[in-house]
Design an enzyme around this catalytic site. Structure first.
Site, PDB file in Angstrom:
ATOM      1  N   ARG A  11       4.606   1.242   5.275  1.00 36.95           N
ATOM      2  CA  ARG A  11       4.579   2.658   5.665  1.00 36.95           C
ATOM      3  C   ARG A  11       5.070   2.869   7.099  1.00 36.95           C
ATOM      4  O   ARG A  11       5.655   3.917   7.401  1.00 36.95           O
ATOM      5  CB  ARG A  11       3.164   3.213   5.492  1.00 36.95           C
ATOM      6  CG  ARG A  11       2.864   3.403   4.019  1.00 36.95           C
ATOM      7  CD  ARG A  11       1.469   3.870   3.784  1.00 36.95           C
ATOM      8  NE  ARG A  11       1.337   4.327   2.406  1.00 36.95           N
ATOM      9  CZ  ARG A  11       0.185   4.560   1.817  1.00 36.95           C
ATOM     10  NH1 ARG A  11      -0.945   4.395   2.459  1.00 36.95           N
ATOM     11  NH2 ARG A  11       0.154   4.975   0.577  1.00 36.95           N
TER      12      ARG A  11
ATOM     13  N   LYS B 204      -3.430   5.891 -19.886  1.00 41.86           N
ATOM     14  CA  LYS B 204      -3.952   7.027 -20.652  1.00 41.86           C
ATOM     15  C   LYS B 204      -2.998   8.204 -20.758  1.00 41.86           C
ATOM     16  O   LYS B 204      -2.339   8.571 -19.788  1.00 41.86           O
ATOM     17  CB  LYS B 204      -5.232   7.522 -19.984  1.00 41.86           C
ATOM     18  CG  LYS B 204      -6.379   6.550 -20.145  1.00 41.86           C
ATOM     19  CD  LYS B 204      -7.621   7.122 -19.514  1.00 41.86           C
ATOM     20  CE  LYS B 204      -8.848   6.293 -19.892  1.00 41.86           C
ATOM     21  NZ  LYS B 204     -10.036   6.748 -19.197  1.00 41.86           N
TER      22      LYS B 204
ATOM     23  N   GLY C 173       1.663   5.354  -8.224  1.00 43.79           N
ATOM     24  CA  GLY C 173       0.599   4.382  -8.481  1.00 43.79           C
ATOM     25  C   GLY C 173       1.052   3.000  -8.864  1.00 43.79           C
ATOM     26  O   GLY C 173       1.795   2.341  -8.134  1.00 43.79           O
TER      27      GLY C 173
ATOM     28  N   GLY D  75      -0.122   9.821  -5.501  1.00 43.32           N
ATOM     29  CA  GLY D  75      -0.547  11.133  -5.990  1.00 43.32           C
ATOM     30  C   GLY D  75       0.505  12.204  -5.758  1.00 43.32           C
ATOM     31  O   GLY D  75       0.738  13.066  -6.613  1.00 43.32           O
TER      32      GLY D  75
END
Ligand code: AMP
Length: 395
Positions: A35, A197, A353, A376
């Site tokens: 980062r 999911k 993610g 996110g």
């Protein structure tokens, strides 16, 4: 869309929201400086223009002022990466920060203490944002990782710089990459959505059906679709309450002329473990006691053919339980295919993610066009949301 190129930073103080939320070990040493490296082009450009940089960031989730979350732990690493001495203000607002900012000369860098030592940061407090805004002449947002949060330093502060706010290089690159997939990408456009999911990806799937020509659905999500269509999935992961939704997605895709590709075969295991017995089996015929944990060989071939046809590729989510070596091959094969397509001229974006972790783990980082720095924030962008941190600069 204003970027660094719209300003001359000579003798200007740039107040830059960076994402220096880096991992630290028990000795408070930075274990992954990605980062910091990502923010370097913005910082160096401003210094080379003859400006100075005031860097603000959060680190972790402190409760009030907690030494363990102090940004002073990262000063040495920031100096190493940037090759420039870094001054430090032990509070991000107030007289100490204001004096340090006022005394900053062109070519110098000031790092402010953790923004989240003040609860007002996450609350998006206007007064706190105003105090921060006093420190610089131009506001630069270069923190994609927090662009989906309407915090004081990421969003609220922009209103105090009506004419003097812009995106840093990293954030501009992130926006451009997402636009290349969602708006301006060369056809055929492919999205590969994997992961555990359906429920966590449903908004993305619905949004993306309007943007893509092909959709590969893999990973644990597969089995909700297969069961909904009448297949036997054994003990594979499944969300029964999402089966109707799965059928609706298939119908919507037909109406929108999007080709959906599901695995045709899987590596099924008799336990969720590297020591499990495995078999290659048709995805619709998994016996009880067995669960599908990776894409099978026919699926890999089929996915390869789809990837090679496409000119724009988005990849979010692994095709199997890649954390276990035995079930990582499907994800690795997909990475290989995307790398090959990229070499042949396709644009490929990996984001959100676990796919970023997988891409790094298997060494695909430099073989795809762009790896997003925001988890996110990336997911919310793919859902079609305009992120508050981005909207605040565009306003
Ligand atoms: P996500 O965060 O939604 O992208 O999900 C990533 C997780 O999905 C990873 O931890 C994978 O291990 C998991 N996953 C992928 N394929 C399967 C599968 N067939 N069964 C269970 N979990 C899976």
């Amino acid at each position: 869309m204003k970027t660094l190129n719209d300003f001359d930073f000579k003798n200007k103080k740039a107040l830059i929201r960076v994402d220096f939320n880096v991992p630290l070990n028990e000795n408070f040493e930075v274990t992954d400086a990605t980062r910091i490296v990502s923010a370097k082009p913005t910082i160096i450009k401003i210094l080379e223009d003859g400006g100075s940089c005031i860097l603000m960031s959060h680190l972790g989730r402190p409760k009030g002022v907690q030494e363990a979350f102090s940004l002073k732990h990262i000063i040495n690493k920031v100096e190493d990466v940037l090759g420039v001495e870094v001054k430090f203000a032990e509070n991000c607002v107030g007289s100490q920060a204001e004096d340090a900012a006022a005394n900053l000369n062109p070519g110098e860098i000031l790092l402010l203490e953790n923004l989240r030592f003040h609860d007002e940061e996450k609350q998006g407090d206007k007064n706190f944002a105003e105090q921060l805004s006093r420190l610089g002449d131009v506001y630069v947002n270069d923190a994609f990782g927090t662009a989906h949060r309407a915090h004081a330093s990421t969003t609220i502060i922009a209103q105090f710089f009506p004419e003097t706010k812009c995106f840093g290089n990293l954030l501009a690159q992130e926006i451009e990459s997402i636009n290349k997939v969602m708006e301006t990408g060369e056809k055929p456009v492919l999205a590969v959505l994997g992961g555990a999911k359906v429920s966590s990806k449903i908004t993305i799937i619905e949004n993306i059906l309007d943007k893509v020509d092909h959709l590969i659905i893999g990973g644990g999500m597969t089995f909700t679709f297969i069961k909904a269509q009448g297949g036997s999935i054994g003990d594979s992961i499944c969300e029964d309450d999402k089966m109707e939704l799965a059928l609706d997605i298939i119908k919507q895709a037909q109406e929108k002329n999007v080709q959906i590709h599901l695995p045709v075969d899987v590596i099924a295991a008799n336990a969720f473990s590297n020591d499990a017995d495995t078999q290659i089996i048709d995805v619709t015929q998994i016996p009880d006691g067995w669960q599908g944990l990776d894409a099978g060989p026919k699926s890999k071939e089929q996915f390869h053919d789809v990837v090679m046809q496409c000119k724009t590729i988005l990849w979010n989510g692994p095709l199997g339980v890649f954390e276990l070596e035995k079930f990582a091959n499907g994800t690795i094969a997909l990475g290989d295919s995307i790398a090959e397509a990229t070499k042949n001229g396709a644009f490929s974006l990996v984001g959100g993610g676990d796919s970023v972790a997988a891409v790094k783990q298997f060494g695909f980082e430099n073989k795809v066009s762009y790896v997003s720095t925001g988890g996110g924030a990336m997911l919310e962008s793919l859902e079609g949301k305009i992120l508050p941190g981005i909207a605040a600069i565009l306003e």
